[in-house]
Structure formats: structure tokens, C-alpha cells
Design an enzyme around this catalytic site. Sequence first.
Site, short mmCIF file in Angstrom:
data_model
loop_
_atom_site.label_atom_id
_atom_site.label_comp_id
_atom_site.label_asym_id
_atom_site.label_seq_id
_atom_site.Cartn_x
_atom_site.Cartn_y
_atom_site.Cartn_z
NE ARG A 32 29.63 -4.14 -11.52
CZ ARG A 32 29.24 -5.00 -10.42
NH1 ARG A 32 30.01 -6.04 -10.45
NH2 ARG A 32 27.95 -4.72 -10.05
N GLY A 100 25.95 -15.57 -9.20
CA GLY A 100 24.78 -14.61 -9.38
C GLY A 100 25.03 -13.48 -10.34
NE ARG A 128 21.94 -16.00 -5.41
CZ ARG A 128 23.16 -15.39 -5.35
NH1 ARG A 128 24.21 -16.08 -5.78
NH2 ARG A 128 22.85 -14.44 -4.90
CD GLN A 175 24.29 -10.06 -7.93
OE1 GLN A 175 23.17 -10.59 -7.98
NE2 GLN A 175 25.49 -10.67 -7.53
CG ASP A 321 29.05 -9.82 -0.96
OD1 ASP A 321 27.76 -10.29 -0.84
OD2 ASP A 321 29.43 -9.56 -1.85
NE ARG A 393 31.37 -13.41 -0.57
CZ ARG A 393 32.51 -12.79 -1.20
NH1 ARG A 393 33.42 -13.02 -0.89
NH2 ARG A 393 32.24 -12.47 -2.41
#
Length: 441
Positions: A32, A100, A128, A175, A321, A393
Site C-alpha cells: 500500500r 494476489g 486464484r 483485498q 494468513d 507460509r
Amino acid sequence: MSSGEEIAFHVDPGGKLNGRIRVPGDKSISHRAVMLGSLAEGVTEVTGFLNGEDCMATLAAFRAMGVEIDGPEDGRLTVHGVGLHGLKAPAQALDLGNSGTSMRLMAGLLAGQSFDTTLVGDASLTRRPMRRVTEPLAAMGARIDTAESGTPPLRIHGGQPLRGMAYAMPVASAQVKSSLLLAGLYADGTTCITEPAPTRDHTERMLTGFGYPVTRTDDTVCLQGGGRLRATRIDVPADISSAAFFLVGACIAPGSDVVLEHVGMNPTRVGMIDILRLMGADIRVENPREAGGEPVADLRISSGVLRGVRIPEELVPLAIDEFPAIFIAAACAEGETVLTGAEELRVKESDRIQVMADGLVACGIDARPTPDGMRIRGGHLRGATVDSHGDHRIAMSFAMAALRSDGAMRIRNCANVNTSFPGFVELAAGAGLGIRQEAQS
Ligand code: S3P
């Protein structure tokens, strides 16, 4: 965006984590900072920027649209903003790699430009779902083509007048919310987004930091189009989603005592701390303070005995996450942990329910995937070879599992760890994990 060379992690069993650790900058905030810094008037200085492949993909995309950006050097970035209407048509498709966040947020932002753009990504990103953003953006007047299955590439047609709208999101997704708010900057009138549950609010906070009025009432956030962003300074805290691996590692490995420094403690991100505490973890929040419009603190974690819990569904978006790491904690806990209401995990960088269940079963753990979650009975972890399926992850979570396994863990397809956590192997090894990376055969 990954270099193409696949790597595996080899992690020796046992050990403990100790010391003071500062994990890299927050991925969501770093993305951002580039986006809003580019659209602002004036020069935005960023410190603590995450030099990972995902954020570098965003940075390269804005450079390709004519924004001058210096750095990153030691986490410092200087963004020479071009104003809301100063971006230029890129010469070719923008490659957003594995990210993403880049694709969904930029879909909104680019829907308001005067020029066309094409957004592409790697094999994972190309699977996705994108309709969650393209459909509401179309309702605002945007024209965006996807592949037939609603997946990338996205072809965004510029020059479309956008209208503000009130939209109730069917999924709790920061998102989607952010994508629509960014489109709302270019829309005629007011854009209001209602969330079914709270999600990370970095976009709203950062817009406010750039002097753009944003209002929030209960579950709805609104802004008016046609304003201006004024350049600012942004201090990016350490990413709680990266701290998560060390939090779990220190909880499960007897004799561990770790301090994680300057961790972002935004209330919309701390669900994992609540979940680990419900499991009995010893986590202390020290020195709480504010940095650049975001709360931060140092976290002190000592090892202890964890017990299985039923994870409250309202914590799911606040820990979205962190579930790969939480599943490892559950595998080391006494009794059963039950997760429900988390079907979103199936459409992350991998299907995190299936891929984690497969890996845990390979380690001898009773892990049963369900459509929207998992049941995990804690037990004895065997050393095993597991496949992360290129999901950063998952790779880092299984690396920490070695702290409690009876044999070495070998984790395949780990190159994408660089998307969010460059330097993970070195930092984890320095803290006591017996990890090394090797070329994958
Ligand atoms: C992100 C929001 C989350 C999260 C992702 C980053 C963001 O996705 O999983 O890693 O920066 O806005 P959703 O909002 O789709 O759940």
C-alpha cells in the site's frame, strides 16, 4: 517472479529458539505504501519496506507506469508521487508474480485510469479467483476481462467513468475492500463498503495518513471520489504474519525464549495471538507504541504446554494468513483443535487446508480436512518429506515443525519464501533452528 531455481529446506530435528529477532516489514503495508505513495502529490519516504518478491512486483509495476522510485536500500524507499491522474500506460503486461494483493488492489486502482492494462501472474496466481473484485468493479462501471474461469490474466479497459456505490461484501476480504476503495478514489460520488466481519484496515489507515478523508461507522467504510493524496512518511512495522513462525516455534520448542521486535499489532491482524493464548501459550506484549499510524509492540514468547481448542470463527479473518503456523501449534498440542468457517484458506497461494493436512499426515499426525477447516489431534511428529506446493507460509510452518519432530524435516518447493520473507533461513538459523537450504533434485 521467482528465479525459477527450486530449493528445498532441510531442517534438523529438535533445538530451541532464543534471542531478539526483527522479522522483515509488513507485506500488506509495504504494497500500500508503493501504491498510495505513487498516487500522492509529492515525495513519500518509506522505512522498513519489505524487500520481498511480492512487494517488488508492485514496485516494478508502478515504475512501469512512470513512477520514479528510489531504493529499496536497507528498507528505505523514496516514492516520487505523480498524483491520482499522473500514471502512464505501461509498455507491456504487468507481471505480478505470486502476489494476489498486487493484482486485486491494482485491479481497482487501474479501473479508474484513462489507459488499458493487462495484469498477469505466476501459475499459482493464475488459479486464484478474481470475480470477487471484477464483479463489484463492473457494477461501478469498470470493464475488466478475466479468463473464462474468472481467473487471471485481467484485461482492464481504461477510460471508463466509475460511479460510487454501496456494496456489501459476501466474503470478509481486505483485498476486495481495498480494491473497491481504490476504485472509489476515481469514482463519481461516494463508495461505501460493508464487511461481513472485520478485516485488515491498512488501506483506510494509510489513506487517512495521506490526508484523504475516510469515514467508518460500525462495519462500513466510505470515501468520496475526486480528492487528493498528499505525500507522507511511512514507517512499516515488522510483519506479524512473518513473526507468526517464530511465535509458534518458540511456543512448541521446550527451553525457547524469544523477543520479536517492533511487530505490527493492528487489531485486525492479531487473531493469532488470541488463538495461541486460548491454547495456553505464554505471549507477553511489551512496550506497546505507535509507528506511522499503526500500533506496534515487542512480543516475548516462552515455550509451554499447548492444548487443543475450538477456534472461534470470529477470529478467522483476523488470523487468516497464520493458519499454516497455527496448524503446526495444533499438531504439538494436547488434544484436538477444530477450525471451521475458514473456506478462504482453500484459495490462498495454495489450498492451505489440503496441503497442510497432507503434510501433517506425512508427519504422522491425525489431521482431517473439512470443506471449511480442519480437525487436528496433537501427537508425536515424525520427520518427513513434505511438499509446500510453492506456498511460502506452508514452507516456513513446516520448517518450525522440525523443532518437535523426531527426525529431519525436508520441505520441497520453498523458493517462494522470498515472496514475503527474504532472509528467513539465516534469521531462523541464527535463532537456533537447524535449517539449511539446498538445490532441489
Ligand atoms: C491481504 C489480505 C488478505 C491476506 C493477504 C493480504 C491484504 O487476503 O490473506 O495475504 O494485504 O489486503 P483477503 O483479504 O483476500 O483475505
